[in-house]
Design an enzyme around this catalytic site. Sequence first.
Site, mmCIF file in Angstrom:
data_model
loop_
_atom_site.group_PDB
_atom_site.id
_atom_site.type_symbol
_atom_site.label_atom_id
_atom_site.label_comp_id
_atom_site.label_asym_id
_atom_site.label_seq_id
_atom_site.Cartn_x
_atom_site.Cartn_y
_atom_site.Cartn_z
ATOM 1 N N TYR A 44 0.768 -1.222 -0.024
ATOM 2 C CA TYR A 44 -0.007 0.088 0.026
ATOM 3 C C TYR A 44 0.915 1.414 0.021
ATOM 4 C CZ TYR A 44 -4.283 2.509 1.167
ATOM 5 O OH TYR A 44 -5.561 3.516 1.066
ATOM 6 N N ASN A 122 -12.598 -0.561 -1.143
ATOM 7 C CA ASN A 122 -11.521 -0.641 -0.187
ATOM 8 C C ASN A 122 -11.978 -1.327 1.089
ATOM 9 O OD1 ASN A 122 -9.601 0.223 -1.902
ATOM 10 N ND2 ASN A 122 -8.754 1.847 -0.622
ATOM 11 N N GLN B 60 -6.276 7.181 8.908
ATOM 12 C CA GLN B 60 -6.424 6.869 7.465
ATOM 13 C C GLN B 60 -6.732 5.466 7.095
ATOM 14 O OE1 GLN B 60 -3.731 8.432 9.166
ATOM 15 N NE2 GLN B 60 -3.836 10.565 7.959
ATOM 16 N N GLU B 61 -7.489 5.286 5.939
ATOM 17 C CA GLU B 61 -7.812 4.082 5.701
ATOM 18 C C GLU B 61 -6.802 2.985 5.326
ATOM 19 O OE1 GLU B 61 -9.377 5.093 1.686
ATOM 20 O OE2 GLU B 61 -7.876 3.928 0.906
ATOM 21 N N SER B 62 -5.587 3.037 5.394
ATOM 22 C CA SER B 62 -4.547 2.299 5.154
ATOM 23 C C SER B 62 -4.176 1.582 6.373
ATOM 24 C CB SER B 62 -3.292 2.958 4.625
ATOM 25 O OG SER B 62 -3.028 3.980 5.646
#
Lengths: 329, 271
Positions: A44, A122, B60-62
């Site tokens: 990512y 996602n 944060q989505e990560s």
Amino acid sequence: MREPGRLCTDFTEFWRVFMSKVMPMKDAIKNNIKDGDFVYIGGYICRPPFSAVHEIIRQGIKDLTVTRSNAADDFDMLIGAGCVRRFVSTFLSLGLYGLGRCYRRSLEKGIPHKIEVEEYTNLSLPMMLLAGSMGMPFIPVKDMVGTDLLNVKSFMGDNKYKIIESPFDGRPTLLVPALNPDIGIIHVQQSDEEGNAQMWGIGGDCQYGANASKKVIVSCERIVSRDTIGMDPSRTIVPSFKVVAVVEEPFGSHPGYTPGFYDVDFAMGKFYQLASDTEDGFRDFLKEWVYDTADRADYIKHYIERFGYSQFKNLQADFSYSYPVSYEY
Amino acid sequence: MEGGSAMKNQTPDYIKPELMACCGAREIMDNNLVIVGTGFPAMAANIAKHSHAPGAMLMQESGVYDARPRRPALSVGDPCLNPGAAMIGGLIEIMGMFLQGGWINVGFLSGSQVDKFGNINTTAIGDYNSPKSRLPGSGGASPIGALAKKTIIVALHDTRRLTEKVDFITTPGYISGPGEREKWGLEPGSGPGVIITNKAVLRFDKETKEAYLASYHPGTTVEEVVALTPWKLKVAADVHETVPPTEEEIKAMRITDPFRMIKIYENRGYV
């Protein structure tokens, strides 16, 4: 792990006990990926297994189905190089540098060919990998409803999703299928020779994608001993039994980054964007950075020759060790 | 850290992207849980955190919760988000456990195409199967639009980016109008709260779910904003000029973005 003196009862056991999983990337890819496979590629921006991606391109592997949430330049490159037939996707961009050039050329102009894209999000895609990792056939998700993502279906056809009435409360519930890629490729900070892979920093869908896969190639910055793994076992995200190859590949995720080792190479990101702006530029980029380099060590050597040692050195991370932890009782 | 002589001026020195970030900050309440991207969202959330909402928590989505970056993050996977964060997991933790779990108060969204119901297209311009322009896809925006209690949409204000109806609903706003989100099982009362453009702040009518003009930025007029909006834009009875960044907000901006990296948005048309 190893039990000296124990008799080998079958080939699998022989392989496990006597054959090392440690090998060069070239062998890891050649032995484990073939045309038409379904491949999960982790990362990512953080820890993309870039050297593995280059090796797939170098070996000319074709017709792959690829997946991960938030794809980036590595997927763009695979698509541009003609390795991809199908893409279980959520997103693909070059981040700061805008839209994926090869991705656009493929979908807008059919260059080098038009890939088939099955679009999720996602949230839903990581959930599908999570379901796959747990052997579940499908999983409910709460997003995608009300969007046109439900109105476009590609190679998964009617099996892209199902809407049912929940057997518990009768409410409409969206189900998405589990994914079980043939092979997962991840890049991590460290692993032992058996493939107990340890990662820290931003995870993306790496742990779920790797564990959903039938087998895993672990690319790592360094190989450490089993004892070192045992000093902090909570960091292990993939256990050795899933792993078929361990590749020690320093700077293996460049131009992405690996926390504690090196930074994102923004200059290289820009370089790729400019190169991939045109078909010719992309072809030259592949020749220079993939086909004309033998492996990752050669790639790094070329990088230093091309951009200078100081640019390379600047990418290397500072050291600031975390507080040591104890697992003793 | 704080920005020199400009701060002492009577008229606060700010650029349009900073005003827009302040508008975003004002939508965040203290103790809100906020999913941010980079650029505007991060800036807006940080202004809120350094002014009226010190208890707001950013993620944060990560996979990152409560990051302490030493420079503005350039992506949601940026290396500077790692050291110092309170928690790092992955997409299942943030998008699954926290967002789908129903904890997120505010999410930020942007898009190439935004319509009057706050639906966003980040998939394709033109026909899906033979797109005029293929865009990145849903990413984390679509689940954020579905599952955050309130979303803040940032867009350029022209008749191309704003549209009566998007070509493709990637991220759900109010879909096709009142009651639609609820029909799909999304949380009642959730949905877009505001569209912040480089010209104005639009809010959504409680009955019709259509965006209307709430305030226009200094330097523009109601007439200009209406002319730049491709649907028949309704105007609030109490429409007013957007409040410029306050001294407290400017101070917060200079702390969180000392090099004023937000200026890059000027090159992208946010003027």
